[in-house]
Design a protein around this motif. Structure first.
Motif: not given
Ligand code: NAP
Length: 227
Positions: A61-65, A77-83, A104-113
């Protein structure tokens, strides 16, 4: 007008390939890595004068902020590729391993988006999340890698909620993207296509779908996938 992309998870493989593809198309690109060791390959790309590198782990969360505060707007474009793939066998995996794949694959990308949605350009902006054909429930005829499958199916579901709850009102298109089976560290040497072919195809599909105002599950080759 120069277009701007933020590509998250770009140290190697498909993320690095997407950065190379968008730089070759003249875009300004912001690419994220987890640490300094992931930067060298990015800095060596042609067109890296239009590249900015940031650090972010999608599970933090700190990195996202921090990333949200660093990224300029508007983004085209925002492309969240990490997985990550995670363990192949659900029954022998630890709870911590399962949790890591889901974050890593679901909740992190969704919260960042969600956090970055207001930075996407209204009407023509595209949010892409790296999904997989293995996320399709309808196409699951073989089973296997169930943690990975479940995490990406969850990502697809979160992407739909994100489109309904946030993207749709801005006119932002949401794409859950299958890159194909690609020869990377994750895909292995048996993959049917190389990184360049996949990334060129995905970039073409992103361009074709900008302004579609929908949430679609599509492949690198334009094939629509069944949910
Ligand atoms: N290759 C295929 O055939 C295939 C097929 C379908 C879907 N996909 C999907 O495509 C995406 C990229 O796959 P790939 O084949 O290029 O895999 P890869 O070569 O293993 O690269 C994975 C990338 O994700 C980054 N990453 C992992 N965990 C992260 C985290 N917590 N926060 C931020 N970045 C993180 C890695 O960074 P580090 O270098 O720091 O580890 C690396 O840049 C994945 O989402 C994968 O599920 C791949």
């Amino acid at each position: 007008m120069t277009q701007t992309a933020l590509i998250v998870g770009a140290s190697r493989g498909l993320g690095l390939g997407l950065v190379a593809e968008f730089l070759s198309r003249g875009w300004t690109v912001i690419a994220t890595v987890r640490d300094a060791s992931g930067e060298a390959a990015l800095r060596a790309l042609a067109g890296s004068g239009r590249l900015t590198v940031r650090h972010a782990d999608v599970t933090s969360d700190a990195d996202i902020d921090r990333l949200v505060s660093e990224v300029p707007e508007p983004l085209d474009l925002l492309f969240i590729n990490a997985g990550i793939m995670g363990p192949p066998d659900m029954l022998s995996a630890s709870v911590e391993e399962i949790d890591r794949v889901m974050r890593t694959n679901a909740f992190g990308p969704a919260r960042l988006a969600w956090a970055l949605m207001d930075k996407l350009r209204e009407q023509t902006g595209v949010l892409a999340l790296m999904s997989t054909g293995m996320a399709s429930i309808a196409d699951n005829t073989s089973g296997g890698y169930d943690i990975y499958r479940a995490s990406k199916a969850a990502q697809n579901m979160l992407a739909r909620s994100l489109w309904i709850g946030s993207a749709r009102a801005r006119g932002v298109t949401v794409l859950s993207v299958n890159p194909g089976w690609v020869r990377t560290d994750m895909g292995g040497p048996g993959g049917t296509i190389d990184v360049e072919t996949s990334c060129r195809g995905m970039a073409n599909q992103l361009a074709a779908n900008a302004g579609a105002h929908e949430h679609r599950f599509i492949g690198w080759n334009g094939r629509e996938l069944p949910w």
